[in-house]
Scaffold this motif. Structure first.
Motif: not given
Ligand code: ADP
Ligand code: 5GP
Length: 220
Positions: A140-143, A145-147, A149, A163, A167
């Motif tokens: 996912s895009m959320k994951e 970003q989390a990776r 960070e 990020l 896309r």
């Protein structure tokens, strides 16, 4: 049923080396997968260590993860035709030195690349039959970003830029032979290994050796 036993090694048919390319948006996991492939003693892959003008991260070692050089040196080497492919990614230059790749392939061994879609296009053009490409997607895009960070090796600005670029990169998935979603790391690694094992066995890579083998077989 009795077990089949061999008193000698099984016959192996020789083949040409292949070029395995891993691409993904930054943070999806290709460096991690690359490290796992290189640490696996049964795999026999040689990493094409790229040249880059980007700043070294604290965890990186010059000559192991990249060769870090100035823009001026990069431009000179590019003009000399030293690169099999090159591209500008996130505002920095990256390129794959030609000499190592040619040496490894001549030995009938395989080269691993961690390069972007622009470089992948160039390598594919040089030898379409010998290139195997895998695109790694984040779950996912959320994951993603989390990776980025969690990796904690880039500034907030750099992470934001990566990020935003991701896309555009993700939309290149259809140019690749295989697309994997890197959710569970061990599962993705097994998928990469399955692809590599199968690709190594493809008939066109062993065309000359099979021709010779069959000639002898039919002469019996
Ligand atoms: P890339 O080389 O594609 O930029 P990395 O391999 O550096 O990405 O991975 C980015 C971060 O995500 C690293 O901290 C890595 O440990 C972590 N990571 C990679 N794959 C997974 C996974 N399947 N699940 C959770 N974390 C992962
Ligand atoms: P990073 O700065 O995170 O190490 O890499 C940024 C991007 O550049 C990644 O998509 C990576 O695959 C790509 N890259 C690394 N080396 C090369 C190279 O030699 N050529 C090309 N075309 N891309 C590269």
């Amino acid at each position: 049923m009795s077990r089949m036993t061999h008193s000698r090694s099984p016959i192996e048919i020789g083949r040409r080396g292949l070029m395995l390319i891993l691409s993904s948006p930054s943070g999806a996991g290709k460096t991690t997968l690359t490290r796992m492939l290189l640490q696996d003693k049964d795999v026999d892959l040689t990493l094409s260590v790229s040249v880059t003008t980007r700043e070294r991260r604290s965890s990186e070692v010059d000559g192991i993860h990249y060769h870090f050089i100035s823009r001026q040196d990069f431009e000179r080497r590019r003009a000399d035709g030293d690169f099999l492919e090159w591209a500008e990614v996130h505002g920095n230059y990256y390129g794959s030195p030609r000499s190592l790749v040619e040496k490894v392939l001549t030995q009938g061994r395989d080269v691993l690349f961690d390069i972007d879609y622009q470089g992948t296009r160039q390598v594919r053009q040089t030898a379409p039959e010998d290139v195997v490409t895998i695109f790694i997607l984040p779950p996912s895009m959320k994951e993603l970003q989390a990776r980025l960070e969690r990796r904690a090796e880039d500034s907030a600005d750099t992470i934001a830029k990566r990020l935003a670029n991701s896309r555009n990169e993700i939309q290149r998935w259809a140019e690749y032979d295989y697309v994997l979603v890197n959710d569970d790391l061990q599962h993705t690694y097994l998928q990469v290994m399955t692809i590599l094992k199968g690709e190594r066995l493809r008939r066109p890579r062993a065309q000359n050796a099979v021709t010779e083998f069959v000639k002898k077989l039919l002469a019996e």
